[in-house]
Motif scaffolding. Structure first.
Motif, short mmCIF file in Angstrom:
data_model
loop_
_atom_site.label_atom_id
_atom_site.label_comp_id
_atom_site.label_asym_id
_atom_site.label_seq_id
_atom_site.Cartn_x
_atom_site.Cartn_y
_atom_site.Cartn_z
N VAL C 75 0.85 -1.21 0.00
CA VAL C 75 0.00 0.00 0.00
C VAL C 75 0.88 1.25 0.00
O VAL C 75 0.66 2.18 -0.78
N ALA C 76 1.88 1.24 0.86
CA ALA C 76 2.75 2.42 0.95
C ALA C 76 3.46 2.66 -0.37
O ALA C 76 3.56 3.80 -0.84
N MET C 77 3.92 1.58 -0.99
CA MET C 77 4.64 1.77 -2.26
C MET C 77 3.71 2.35 -3.32
O MET C 77 4.08 3.25 -4.07
N ILE C 78 2.48 1.83 -3.39
CA ILE C 78 1.57 2.29 -4.43
C ILE C 78 1.20 3.76 -4.21
O ILE C 78 1.32 4.60 -5.12
N LEU C 79 0.79 4.07 -2.99
CA LEU C 79 0.32 5.44 -2.76
C LEU C 79 1.47 6.44 -2.86
O LEU C 79 1.31 7.55 -3.40
N THR C 80 2.63 6.04 -2.37
CA THR C 80 3.77 6.96 -2.47
C THR C 80 4.17 7.16 -3.93
O THR C 80 4.52 8.27 -4.34
N SER C 81 4.11 6.08 -4.69
CA SER C 81 4.41 6.21 -6.12
C SER C 81 3.49 7.22 -6.78
O SER C 81 3.91 7.99 -7.64
N LEU C 82 2.24 7.17 -6.34
CA LEU C 82 1.28 8.12 -6.91
C LEU C 82 1.73 9.55 -6.61
O LEU C 82 1.61 10.44 -7.46
N TYR C 83 2.23 9.75 -5.40
CA TYR C 83 2.76 11.07 -5.07
C TYR C 83 3.95 11.41 -5.97
O TYR C 83 4.09 12.54 -6.44
N GLY C 84 4.81 10.42 -6.18
CA GLY C 84 5.95 10.66 -7.06
C GLY C 84 5.50 11.03 -8.46
O GLY C 84 6.03 11.96 -9.08
N TRP C 85 4.49 10.32 -8.92
CA TRP C 85 3.97 10.58 -10.26
C TRP C 85 3.40 11.99 -10.34
O TRP C 85 3.69 12.76 -11.27
N ALA C 86 2.58 12.34 -9.33
CA ALA C 86 1.96 13.67 -9.33
C ALA C 86 3.02 14.75 -9.24
O ALA C 86 2.92 15.80 -9.90
N LEU C 87 4.04 14.49 -8.46
CA LEU C 87 5.14 15.46 -8.34
C LEU C 87 5.75 15.78 -9.70
O LEU C 87 5.95 16.95 -10.06
N GLU C 88 6.00 14.73 -10.45
CA GLU C 88 6.60 14.96 -11.77
C GLU C 88 5.65 15.72 -12.66
O GLU C 88 6.03 16.66 -13.37
N ARG C 89 4.39 15.31 -12.62
CA ARG C 89 3.37 15.94 -13.48
C ARG C 89 3.24 17.42 -13.18
O ARG C 89 3.12 18.24 -14.09
N ILE C 90 3.24 17.76 -11.90
CA ILE C 90 2.94 19.14 -11.52
C ILE C 90 4.19 20.02 -11.55
O ILE C 90 4.18 21.12 -12.08
N ALA C 91 5.28 19.50 -10.98
CA ALA C 91 6.42 20.39 -10.76
C ALA C 91 7.49 20.29 -11.83
O ALA C 91 8.28 21.21 -11.99
N TYR C 92 7.56 19.20 -12.54
CA TYR C 92 8.65 19.06 -13.50
C TYR C 92 8.21 19.13 -14.96
O TYR C 92 8.82 19.80 -15.77
N ARG C 93 7.14 18.39 -15.30
CA ARG C 93 6.81 18.29 -16.72
C ARG C 93 6.52 19.63 -17.38
O ARG C 93 7.03 19.89 -18.47
N PRO C 94 5.73 20.51 -16.72
CA PRO C 94 5.46 21.78 -17.41
C PRO C 94 6.72 22.61 -17.63
O PRO C 94 6.71 23.54 -18.41
N LEU C 95 7.77 22.29 -16.92
CA LEU C 95 8.96 23.14 -16.95
C LEU C 95 10.11 22.49 -17.69
O LEU C 95 11.25 22.93 -17.56
N ARG C 96 9.80 21.47 -18.46
CA ARG C 96 10.92 20.73 -19.03
C ARG C 96 11.74 21.57 -20.01
O ARG C 96 12.92 21.37 -20.16
N SER C 97 11.09 22.54 -20.66
CA SER C 97 11.86 23.36 -21.61
C SER C 97 12.20 24.73 -21.03
O SER C 97 12.69 25.59 -21.74
N SER C 98 11.93 24.92 -19.75
CA SER C 98 12.23 26.22 -19.13
C SER C 98 13.68 26.25 -18.65
O SER C 98 14.34 25.23 -18.64
N PRO C 99 14.14 27.42 -18.22
CA PRO C 99 15.49 27.47 -17.64
C PRO C 99 15.58 26.54 -16.43
O PRO C 99 14.59 26.33 -15.73
N ARG C 100 16.78 26.03 -16.21
CA ARG C 100 16.97 25.08 -15.11
C ARG C 100 16.54 25.66 -13.78
O ARG C 100 15.93 24.99 -12.96
N LEU C 101 16.89 26.93 -13.59
CA LEU C 101 16.58 27.58 -12.32
C LEU C 101 15.10 27.47 -12.02
O LEU C 101 14.69 27.24 -10.88
#
Lengths: 490, 275, 305
Positions: C75-101
């Motif tokens: 359960v912990a692995m699944i739910l935490t993975s979901l957090y990891g997935w959401a993290l990438e979706r929200i904080a990283y993917r929209p910024l993939r072509s933006s400046p690193r900073l």
């Protein structure tokens, strides 16, 4: 479904002519978001590990999860609509949700917060869309949109007005003790923000340990004053020098590192300084902190009701009745002046070679090296100068509080200062002011917001970066213009 | 031929990456007042030569001697920024590296960093209003204007450099390099991505620099039109080794070059010659 | 000698946990070339989900402890993975072509927000768990009564880590996902042209990192029995140090680095001073970055000009 006011929207968003998503697709997308957020919310919002009388047990709050997921569903629909180019309905919806969150007597503070932020996010997003569209639609080679031009023209006026307001604030009828206290706090953060802006905004170095220099400044004054009886006015420059010196020592080994390494190493340094302050008990008194730090004097005149034998105090010298407000007002002007010095310095140095080199370095380090700019020294100077202003602010903090302890210098503090810089717009002086007022001042007035402050800061950083990667007010003015530079000469 | 050492002398330059030999025992000279071109097929090590010259790589073996104002500089011992600042080697990049958020004029002023730093007392004196910074800045602007006029960007001086078209950014990069008052200008594929009209303008610009500014130019190029039309001397690289050098005429007729460049085909000669 | 052995055992246990977190850093770095600043928070979330699930199962009662723990872990692995997935979706993917900073700041924002989210919903107080896995092996006894102990829990941690590591290495080496990951590391544009689903591969990398962090969180809850919303910060920095020490981008390196950091911390606090044990990790981080930025097993990075 979004039929209201389409005619007017077309004029606001000239590029909204693209294909509309069918309602089914919108619902599907929003539904997916809601399902995912439901799964994300269940463990933490649905259950709480509560403590009562030493017993630890699980508390369930499942209705909250459902309501929050529902709100997210609704919010997502509105956001999609904004993306698709309609404005009126989402903005109205956002306003309603926000208002409900703020005013409706909902028993759960969490739901209130979710509703309030959800509404706010939608409105802010819509506003961004409008600005972005305006910018795209503006033709010719003029600088950006009408808004940007207007902002540029209004900026000097706005800045002057703000300074005048700041100067007369203590004389105003609402300039009571509490307001001035908050203003001092806000100004301290403005100064820290401006200082960090040199490092992050101009030189593009992400410093996550800025609070370390604030701490060095504060402890420099605290220790020099309590061990050697140095006065504030002697310590203030010393605190800046020490902090700048620390900046050089810490910066020297790490500044050749890449951006993200630099970030994590500065974060480590910030923590290291705190751990040392905490554990070097013989010097710093450890977690108890240094207390009894002397308050500053007005050119030797102290702010005391009964001054020491043979000295005169401020109110006696000026023939005033004693008031505890005098000292507060004095502190207020002190930090105002310090902050304005920081601002003046930054604006001036931008037009000097070193400032231009900072900005160039932020843009492209390799190009800088090919132009003969020494990257190490250039970065080091930005780091040290930013640190120096942190040190000044630290000395002020120590004298204002009369007490310092390692607790005031956690990573959280660095994060707050960084949030002010980032959310305001990296490199923008006015942005820092606005962000500090909103992020520091507002939660001080509305205590309820304080709990949610860091959540909002964090989320705000994420959203601003994805919507406007260069910050809210990131309009950059060139430091020199051909016409003006040559006009002066002829 | 005089006995004075050439502007740039490259002797026995080798560069290894792990086991890969990118440049193998390369020697050539570049003279003041001449355009020296380095050509060669893709992967021949041309850009690596540049990166060694400008200090971005430390060569494995070799001596790179640059003469500036009668002082010899051993480039292989200098840090990259000192090669630019002290030895007077300016460069442009294959994929343009301007400062996109800064204005065109600022790009050119940043290039004069060293001069302005000195004039402003390393910015410290100018901060409190002492010294001749104002005058130095005026001179810097004048120099910038001179180059803006040469590259046809005066009108756009106050715009963000990032808003310029590709061709204009290439011109800006050359102008920026020239604002350093270099002794040697290294151009990494300056004609890449330019249309024929822009290529013609580039040729004129390079010719102008050679005629009026008494510096050496070193360029890497694919575009034979640029190379053969304006170069005084051509160095041909293949697999990191020099296979020929001489005037465009000599190189064009060198069988080794034709083999390396175009295989053994008969029409190779015609292609190289006709470009 | 006995004391040394005991510190060795403690250090290895701790190191195994750091190693599990470090893999997440190193994988994400390998694929998008950036530090996942919120990874420490993901680990903390994994620990909380584990604790909440354990308490939930306890209240339902019944069943074998091993099975229950296994369920909790999944359960912990699944739910935490979901957090990891959401993290990438929200904080990283929209910024993939933006400046690193920009992406860095967004990740830091995410880290702050997640930490505060847990603080708000769960409260700032320590959460505790009564030991579930008890008992230990006495390995050696000194004359003065000092006993070298290897607890069952420590055995469990080390075995779990080894099994996961093996499974994981196999997955990277043999499956198409592993191949896609390696392709994206080399050249993302080219990989996408060749039909690798880059978005999906990056998402899965975050998910895998989060799942391993969840295991680390689960083990920490059982091992120490105390967690709070702030544990992600320090553990994150230490695991990151481990990843850098081992050579960022290298998975065996992350594990090796984790073990070394664990050992250094155990010996440092065992022999020098426990107060400064956190400083030790930072000091190592700085030293490694300055003198050997490629770490022990990392490949040198050639700067492209």
């Amino acid at each position: 479904m979004p039929s209201t006011g389409n005619g007017t929207q077309a004029s606001i968003l000239p590029d909204s002519g693209h294909r509309r998503l069918p309602p089914g697709a919108i619902f599907k997308e929003a539904g997916l978001t809601a399902v995912v957020s439901l799964a994300l919310l269940v463990p933490f919002v649905g259950f709480k590990i509560a403590n009562r009388g030493g017993e630890q047990f699980l508390e369930t709050r499942l209705p909250e999860v459902l309501i929050a997921a529902g709100l997210i569903f609704l919010g997502r629909i509105f956001l999609i609509l904004v993306r698709e180019g309609s404005l009126a309905l989402p903005v109205a919806g956002g306003a309603v949700i926000s208002a409900i969150g703020l005013f409706a007597p909902i028993p759960s503070a969490f739901i209130q917060a979710v509703a309030f932020t959800a509404g706010l996010v939608i409105i802010v997003r819509a506003a961004f869309m409008v600005f972005a569209a305006r910018r795209r639609s503006s033709t010719g080679r003029e600088f950006g949109s009408g808004f940007a031009d207007g902002y540029r023209k209004a900026l000097p006026w706005l800045a002057s007005a703000l300074i005048v307001f700041a100067v007369i604030l203590p004389l105003m009828p609402f300039g009571e003790r509490r307001t001035i206290d908050i203003a001092i706090l806000v100004l301290t953060y403005i100064m820290l923000g401006w200082g960090l802006n040199i490092v992050v905004g101009l030189a593009g170095l992400l410093d996550l340990g800025y609070v370390a220099f604030y701490a060095v400044g504060a402890y420099s004054y605290a220790l020099l004053a309590s061990y050697f009886d140095f006065s504030f006015w002697v310590c203030l420059p010393l605190a800046g020098l020490f902090a700048g010196f620390f900046g050089i020592i810490l910066g020297f080994p790490v500044l050749r590192l890449r951006g993200d390494y630099l970030a994590i190493v500065t974060l480590g340094f910030g923590e290291m300084i705190r751990v040392i302050l905490l554990n070097w008990v013989s010097l710093t008194k450890g977690p108890d902190g240094v207390s009894g730090i002397p308050r500053p004097s007005f050119f030797g005149l102290e702010f005391k009701r009964y001054p020491a034998e043979g000295t005169e105090s401020f109110h006696q010298f000026f023939g005033l009745d004693y008031s505890s407000l005098h000292r507060v007002v004095f502190l207020y002007y002190l930090i105002l002046i310090l902050a304005l010095i920081t601002n003046f310095f930054t604006r001036r140095i931008r037009t000097l070679p070193i400032g231009r080199a900072w900005e160039a370095l932020r843009e492209d380090e390799i190009a800088c090296r090919s132009l003969g700019i020494n990257p190490r020294n250039t970065k080091l100077s930005a780091f040290a100068i930013g640190a120096m202003f942190g040190g000044f602010a630290g000395a002020f903090f120590a004298t204002r509080q009369g007490f310092v302890s390692p607790e005031s210098f956690t990573f959280l503090e660095s994060a707050i200062i960084l949030a002010i810089v980032v959310l305001g717009g990296m490199g923008s002086q006015m942005g820092v002011v606005i962000a500090a007022v909103v992020l520091i001042g507002l939660p001080e007035y509305i205590r309820d917001l304080q709990e949610y402050r860091m959540l909002a800061f964090g989320a705000g950083m994420v959203l601003i970066m994805s919507w406007r990667p260069r910050g809210l007010l990131s309009q950059r003015d060139p430091t020199i213009s051909l016409a003006r530079a040559e006009g002066k000469t002829s | 031929m005089t006995d004075a050492p050439p502007l740039l002398r490259v002797e026995h330059l080798s560069m290894h990456f792990g086991g890969l030999v990118a440049i193998d025992d390369l020697s050539f000279d570049a003279a003041r007042g001449e355009i020296t071109a380095i050509i060669g097929p893709n992967g021949a090590g041309k850009t690596t030569v540049f990166n060694c010259l400008t200090g971005f790589y430390k060569p494995t073996v070799g001596r790179l001697t640059m003469q500036r104002d009668d002082t010899p500089w051993q480039l292989e011992q200098l840090e990259d920024y000192r090669i630019a600042r002290d030895a007077g080697v300016a460069r442009t990049f294959q994929n343009i590296r301007i400062f996109p958020q800064m204005s065109v004029l600022e790009n050119l002023i940043v290039a004069q960093h060293h001069v302005l730093m000195k004039a402003s007392g390393y910015s410290a004196l100018a901060l409190i209003g002492i010294g001749g910074y104002r005058k130095a800045e005026r001179e810097a602007v004048a120099l910038a204007r001179y180059w803006l006029e040469r590259v046809n960007l005066v009108e756009r001086a106050d715009e963000d450099a990032g808003s310029l078209s590709y061709g204009a950014q290439r011109r800006l990069e050359i102008a920026r390099a020239m604002c350093m008052r270099p002794a040697l200008l290294c151009l990494d594929e300056p004609a890449a991505g330019l249309n024929p009209r822009e290529t013609g303008e580039l040729n004129d610009l390079l010719g102008f620099i050679r005629a009026e500014h008494d510096i050496g130019l070193l360029l890497i190029e694919h575009d034979m039109g640029v190379v053969m039309g304006i170069s005084d001397k051509v160095v041909v690289l293949d697999y990191g080794r020099k296979i020929a050098d001489g005037t465009p005429e000599q190189v064009r007729n060198d069988p080794a070059v034709i083999r390396a460049y175009l295989g053994e085909e008969d029409d190779a000669l015609e292609f190289v010659g006709g470009a | 000698m006995e004391y040394f052995l005991q510190q060795l055992i403690n250090g290895l246990t701790l190191g195994a946990i750091y190693g599990l977190i470090a893999i997440g850093y190193t994988m994400v770095y390998g694929i998008i070339g950036m530090i996942n600043f919120a990874h420490g928070e993901i680990y903390m979330i994994g620990a909380f989900i584990s604790l909440i699930s354990i308490m939930l199962l306890e209240s339902l009662a019944g069943g074998s402890v091993i099975v229950a723990l296994f369920v909790v872990l999944i359960v912990a692995m699944i739910l935490t993975s979901l957090y990891g997935w959401a993290l990438e979706r929200i904080a990283y993917r929209p910024l993939r072509s933006s400046p690193r900073l920009a992406a860095l700041i967004s990740a830091i924002g995410m880290s702050i927000a997640l930490g505060n989210y847990i603080q708000l919903t769960q409260g700032a107080r320590n959460k505790t768990l009564q030991p579930i896995v008890q008992g230990n092996l006495e390995l050696m006894k000194r004359d003065d009564g000092f006993t070298v102990v290897l607890s069952y829990m420590q055995i469990g941690i080390i075995v779990t880590t080894i099994v996961l590591m093996a499974a994981f290495s196999l997955m990277i080496a043999k499956t198409s996902l592993g191949r896609a990951q390696r392709a994206c590391e080399q050249d993302r544009t080219m990989a996408s042209l060749l039909g690798v689903n880059v978005d999906r591969t990056i998402s899965l990398t975050f998910v895998m990192g989060a799942a391993l962090a969840a295991v680390a969180g689960f083990l920490v809850v059982l091992y120490y029995g105390v967690i709070d919303f702030y544990i992600g910060f320090l553990a994150g920095i230490k695991a990151f140090t481990a990843a850098v020490l081992g050579g960022i981008g290298s998975i065996p390196g992350a594990m090796l680095g984790g073990l070394l950091i664990g050992l250094i911390e155990a010996f440092w606090s065992g022999y020098f001073s426990i107060e400064y044990k956190d400083v030790a990790a930072f000091a190592i981080l700085v030293l490694v970055l300055i003198f050997r930025p490629t770490g022990l097993l990392g490949r040198p990075e050639v700067e492209k000009v």
